[in-house]
Design a protein around this motif. Structure first.
Motif: not given
Length: 326
Positions: A122, A243, A255, A258, A265, A284, A286, A288
């Motif tokens: 990310l 991401a 993405p 979140h 993500y 990261n 998927t 965070l």
């Protein structure tokens, strides 16, 4: 393709698996696959998220190791089992009519694979405060478990920058008795948040932050827009985490926001399988909150799952061929 990394790997025509991203998740996934006797290539742009950090922390038996050294060892281990690790920037990925993936590279090249493992990590989007980006990974930090010990007992400022900022201030209070929360541009604290910070002796400073004060290459304070300077030795901030996955758009994998509000993500199930058949994700990109150890573990788990998926496909083909007398 020119390989910036040690060794002389070159991409060939096709692989069982191409790993997109050469951090801890990608290399550990590639290691599992190579040890499973799969042909695997790792394509890495050479821009790890933790590059500014002096050392990796919280990783058993590798505590404090420089990030670059950890990656160098990982590449050597993957190569030791026949995997390829090459330098390159992925610009796109498509599925061919025959079910194979074609990964497109910035230099005009491409490579085909039966499966993809996405571990591109990310990007940390930091607040627009002068000096913040230049000090990030040194005396400007984001994760108490990565950097809390290194700034223990110092005068720590926590810059309000997102929905998790108050929680971040309460976390860093574990490492220091002297924590100041800078409200910056956040909405007013709720009564509950104000009570929690007060109960933990975290001072709250209202007003927008303009810049960091740096003296002799050391962070010495936080300057507000009205000119007030609050002495601090370290600053924590919660960046927006996004991401690196724009190249997956053609596959229909984009993405999403979140639920924490902390960033974007690529969704994947606990095994790393995404909603696009044949594409897995780990690290990261998927998750965070994943640190180096958990990212590596997720990469290994995804690698094992990909190998199992390939075995299922190969067994199905073998059964069909046997029935047809081929």
């Amino acid at each position: 393709m020119t390989d910036r990394f040690d060794g002389f790997d070159r991409l060939r025509d096709g692989y069982d698996v191409v790993v997109l991203g050469g951090g801890a998740a990608g290399l550990n996934g590639a290691l599992m696959l190579a040890r499973a006797r799969r042909s695997v290539a790792v394509i890495d742009s050479g821009a790890p998220r933790n590059a500014p950090a002096a050392g990796v922390h919280g990783l058993l038996a590798r505590e404090g190791m420089p990030p670059g050294e950890l990656l160098e060892r990982g590449r050597a281990e993957v190569r030791g089992y026949g995997g390829h690790v090459v330098s390159g920037e992925v610009t796109g990925a498509v599925r061919d009519d025959d079910g194979l993936f074609t990964v497109e590279l910035a230099d005009g090249g491409s490579v085909r694979a039966r499966r993809l493992l996405v571990t591109t990590g990310l990007v940390d989007e930091l607040p627009d405060v002068s000096g913040l980006r230049e000090r990030f990974g040194r005396d400007v930090v984001h994760c108490p478990y990565c950097h809390g010990w290194e700034i223990r007992d110092r005068a720590i400022g926590v810059l309000g920058s997102g929905p998790l900022s108050v929680h971040q201030a309460l976390l860093f209070r574990q490492w220091s008795d002297d924590v100041t929360f800078f409200a910056h541009t956040l909405p007013a604290l709720t009564d509950e948040q104000a009570e929690e910070l007060a109960a933990r002796d975290v001072r709250v400073v209202d007003g927008e932050v303009a810049a960091l004060e740096i003296t002799d290459d050391r962070l010495t304070g936080v300057r507000l827009a009205d000119g007030t300077v609050v002495a601090r030795e370290a600053v924590a901030t919660a960046p927006r985490m996004v991401a690196r996955a724009g190249f997956l758009k053609a596959l229909g994998l984009v993405p999403v926001e979140h639920q924490s509000g902390a960033g974007e993500y690529v969704p994947a199930d606990p095994t790393g399988r995404t909603e696009v058949p044949g594409v897995w994700a780990a690290g990261n990109v998927t998750d965070l909150s994943a640190q180096v150890g958990s990212a590596a573990a997720a990469g290994a788990a995804a690698g094992a799952q990909i190998n199992a998926d390939l075995i299922t496909e190969e067994t199905r083909a073998a059964v069909t061929a046997r029935r047809e007398g081929r």
